[in-house]
Design a protein around this motif. Structure first.
Motif: not given
Length: 539
Positions: A254-281
């Motif tokens: 329960e303590a860890l669930g509360l921690a997850r909820d508190i962090v999620a409510r900061t609103g500090w989520q960042m958008p995912q970056r677009p994919t990039a091509p992998e190395p050819r080698l």
């Protein structure tokens, strides 16, 4: 432009190099598993108390399937004992950067399965390092605490004095507007009580959390007063009477669930970056490229081409100072400058690197250093050409660069080359080592030969014969001792045990690690914390 590789991964030499590096990676994983196994020995005790083990706590806190970058996992290796078969790495704590509710955070957990989570000497250095990383990269700091505090049986005054920096950093993080969130899973005594005391939000577990400046034994010894642990610092007391805790949980989950909820409510989520091509080698080739001995040459452009988007690199001044390689590229969609070494850094190479660093600062592109250098060029011609002043210009550029710098120690890191290529002393945002990396002021044989020449010259001045069997035996013993000392301390596992890097990584993971770090510094640039004058004070 796309890099044209000349490397043959199927050669006998490549196979030998691959086998040697795979053996080192196996040693690395065995050391990491040793720490987990040592902690897991306490499982019966934890489960009897209804508690989760430290690694179980971290696993439940983090977002499933999201990237996680462990940090300083070898901290303390060969520091508690010189026996590599008995030394347990980790510094008594877990640390890494991961995602909680979609928010990138620094996570630290007491490894309370080992010595009840007592803070070890290198563990202190580890937490101070990751606190600085959190501050520099604008990361929320989430702390899972269950620690016996300092081990009084191993007390050292410097640990007590320098340990104050841990609490100073918590205050700095909060004042910088970076959330400091503590889950008090167990005990926090004396200085350890200031971990929740200097946090913005504290979650406590009924019947398990303890926080007091003096526990019952010390209280009785100091004042004669008798009190129970619950009266002095229990979870219910702190959440209902003292106000030290904001949330009272029934158990670890329960303590860890509360921690997850508190962090999620900061609103500090960042958008995912677009994919990039992998190395050819193929990244698998990174196991076969690096020799076991630094004297064998390596074309570090081959390494660059296996970690960059599309294996596409644009060399800078390719025909000038060719032993120093500078190139522009992308890693995970991030524009970067890369600096590496195909030999000692000569005058032209130092000037080229200085120019390139300033160019990257003008563009605002992070710089990645792939260290593989025996240092700056020495010799009469080099000295007369001004090696000292030109090397100094490069060091000035590294020191004062205005963009994030990330260092990977791929091979040799000797002498002032360690400095000019943004070694630990130059505060790169992140620094990781490959298992074969070597760090020293010079090679062991070079150091031993230097001391032999000095010793022989000294005896000659005193008129002592150096060709007698006795003197030759003494010289040989001194030579062997110096080589052994230098070689043992140069080893990547040893230097990582001293927290001189942020961890040893599998070379095949280099691109993923760099991409994660570049994502982190990019988020830091976009994130807008709200600093306060003194941080969030307990009320």
């Amino acid at each position: 432009m796309s890099f044209a590789s000349n490397f043959n991964p199927h050669s006998e030499q490549a196979a030998q190099r691959r086998d040697a590096l795979l053996a080192r990676i196996a040693q690395l994983r065995a050391l990491e598993d040793r720490a987990a196994a040592a902690s897991a020995l306490s499982a019966p005790v934890f489960h009897k108390r209804g508690q989760l083990l430290p690694r179980e706590r971290v696993g439940l806190l983090l977002d499933p399937g999201a990237p996680y970058l462990p940090l300083c996992s070898l901290a303390g290796f060969l520091q508690d004992t010189k026996d590599p078969e008995k030394s347990v790495p980790g510094g008594g704590m877990l640390a890494g950067i991961g995602f909680i509710g979609g928010v990138r955070c620094m996570v630290v957990a007491s490894d309370s399965g080992i010595e009840a989570g007592a803070i070890q000497a290198r563990g202190l250095e580890k937490i101070l390092r990751v606190q600085e990383m959190a501050l520099e990269n604008r990361l929320p700091f989430v702390h899972l605490v269950e620690s016996a505090g300092a081990n009084l049986m191993k007390y050292q005054v410097e640990g007590f004095v320098l340990g104050g920096g841990l609490f100073r950093n918590l205050a700095r993080l909060s004042a910088a507007g970076l959330p400091v969130i503590t889950v008090q899973h167990g005990s926090g005594t004396a200085g350890g009580a200031y971990m929740p005391g200097l946090s913005d939000i504290v979650i406590m577990v009924r019947g398990r959390s303890r926080a007091f400046l003096a526990g019952p034994p010390l209280l009785k010894a100091a004042t004669g007063e008798i009190a129970t642990e619950e009266e002095l610092g229990g979870a219910e007391m702190h959440t209902t009477v003292s106000g030290l805790g904001e949330h009272l949980a029934e158990d670890d989950r329960e303590a860890l669930g509360l921690a997850r909820d508190i962090v999620a409510r900061t609103g500090w989520q960042m958008p995912q970056r677009p994919t990039a091509p992998e190395p050819r080698l193929d990244a698998e080739d990174l196991l076969s490229l690096m020799p076991a001995h630094h004297r064998e040459p390596v074309d570090m452009r081959e390494v660059m081409a296996r970690i960059t988007d599309g294996s596409d690199i644009l060399e800078f001044k390719a025909l000038y100072g060719a032993a120093t390689v500078c190139a522009q590229a992308h890693i995970g969609g991030h524009a970067v400058g890369i600096i590496s070494n195909n030999g000692p850094i000569d005058v032209a190479g130092a000037n080229k690197a200085t120019h390139f660093i300033q160019w990257m600062c003008q563009l605002g592109h992070p710089i990645v250093y792939l260290q593989n250098t025996t240092g700056y060029m020495v010799g009469k011609d080099s000295e007369q050409a001004g090696m000292i002043k030109h090397g100094s210009k490069m060091i000035q550029a590294v020191t004062n660069a205005t963009v994030p710098q990330i260092t990977i120690q791929c091979g040799a890191s000797f002498g002032a080359g360690n400095y000019g290529m943004c070694g630990r002393g130059y505060a790169p945002r992140f620094l990781f080592s490959w298992p074969n990396a070597r760090t020293a002021v010079m090679g062991g044989e070079q150091a031993a030969k230097t001391m032999q020449i000095v010793a022989e010259a000294g005896m000659a001045r005193k008129g002592v014969a150096t060709d007698t069997p006795e003197v030759q035996a003494q010289m040989k013993a001194q030579y062997d001792a110096i080589v052994q000392k230098f070689e043992s301390q140069a080893d990547a596992f040893y230097t990582s045990g001293l927290v001189l890097d942020d961890g040893v990584i599998d070379p095949r993971d280099t691109r993923a690690v760099l991409r994660f770090c570049l994502d982190t510094v990019a988020e830091a640039a976009l994130r807008q914390p709200r600093p306060t004058q003194f941080g969030v004070a307990r009320m």
